[in-house]
Design an enzyme around this catalytic site. Structure first.
Site, mmCIF file in Angstrom:
data_model
loop_
_atom_site.group_PDB
_atom_site.id
_atom_site.type_symbol
_atom_site.label_atom_id
_atom_site.label_comp_id
_atom_site.label_asym_id
_atom_site.label_seq_id
_atom_site.Cartn_x
_atom_site.Cartn_y
_atom_site.Cartn_z
ATOM 1 N N LYS A 37 -28.855 -82.849 41.107
ATOM 2 C CA LYS A 37 -28.344 -84.123 41.769
ATOM 3 C C LYS A 37 -28.037 -83.905 43.171
ATOM 4 O O LYS A 37 -26.695 -83.370 43.414
ATOM 5 C CB LYS A 37 -27.563 -85.106 41.218
ATOM 6 C CG LYS A 37 -27.240 -86.450 41.623
ATOM 7 C CD LYS A 37 -28.345 -87.528 41.398
ATOM 8 C CE LYS A 37 -28.028 -88.719 42.153
ATOM 9 N NZ LYS A 37 -28.980 -90.015 41.892
ATOM 10 N N ALA A 111 -32.007 -89.967 45.186
ATOM 11 C CA ALA A 111 -31.227 -91.130 45.322
ATOM 12 C C ALA A 111 -31.882 -92.287 45.858
ATOM 13 O O ALA A 111 -32.602 -92.282 46.828
ATOM 14 C CB ALA A 111 -30.299 -90.797 46.430
#
Length: 246
Positions: A37, A111
């Site tokens: 991430k 994102a």
């Protein structure tokens, strides 16, 4: 594929749930899985983020988060407001390459949507995918409006020379409305790529064992699952409207 970038057509489309499903099925199949991430926003330092959700659902896969910003904003904006360094595409590529040395599959979760900015120079997850020479999986909504956002994402990928492997519906409703049922037929055309799965809405509320069962049924054999897009579409797509006699 050994590195796969997962992007959404926007926020709240079920992207993290799809990442968890991919990780769960791959790990159950014996693969060494890592989830990266690059930027987590809207979560304080002591709070669980998207990667904690992936581990809860998929089991103890390797996870790495590069930057975390407290405010729920685009990474570039959140970094600027916090006075903290942004995430650069080369950092994402380097981290993914490092994880790939010890893992069979590296999942890179963006994102929000494809062109959400990571820094003030306009870098996005698309630039990270380009640096990695990695294919991209698009997670889309089921209902009204998804054809437009999916087509825009597909066009952006094409213009950047990125490979789109397909589209997955991140939250397929238990009672799909007319738009969702019609979109099953039109989504592959909008995406310019095949329908590779549909994760049921509410799947993240399941325990790990049940989530694996649902994930397996919801993902294409490309990812180790059993999802059949033709059968799913036949079962759920809306029939053609009756045309009145002229």
């Amino acid at each position: 594929m050994s590195v796969l970038v997962i992007t959404g057509t926007g926020t709240e489309v079920g992207k993290t749930a799809v990442v968890a499903a991919l990780a769960a099925v791959a790990a159950a199949g014996g693969q060494r899985v890592a989830v990266l991430k690059p930027a987590q926003t809207g979560v304080a330092a002591h709070e669980p983020g998207d990667l904690a959700e992936v581990v809860r659902l998929a089991g103890p896969v390797t996870t790495r988060e590069l930057r975390r910003y407290r405010e729920p904003l685009a990474p570039a904006t959140a970094a600027r407001r916090a006075g903290e360094p942004p995430v650069r595409p080369q950092q994402v590529a380097a981290a993914a390459a490092e994880l790939h040395r010890d893992h069979d599959l590296v999942l890179v979760e963006g994102a929000g949507g494809l062109l959400v900015r990571f820094d003030d120079e306009g870098s996005t997850i698309a630039d990270a995918a380009w640096a990695l020479n990695a294919p991209v999986l698009v997670v889309a909504q089921a209902g009204l409006g998804t054809l437009n956002t999916t087509a825009l994402t597909a066009e952006a990928l094409l213009r950047r020379g990125l490979e789109s492997v397909g589209v997955v519906v991140g939250r397929w409703p238990a009672e799909p409305d007319l738009a969702a049922r019609c979109n099953l037929v039109d989504l592959p055309e909008a995406a310019g790529a095949p329908l590779l799965g549909a994760l049921p809405e509410g799947a993240t509320a399941l325990d790990r064992a049940r989530f694996l069962e649902v994930a397996t049924a919801a993902l294409s054999p490309w990812f180790g699952g059993t999802f059949d897009p033709e059968r799913f579409t036949e079962e759920h797509a809306a029939p053609h409207a009756h045309q009145p006699d002229q």
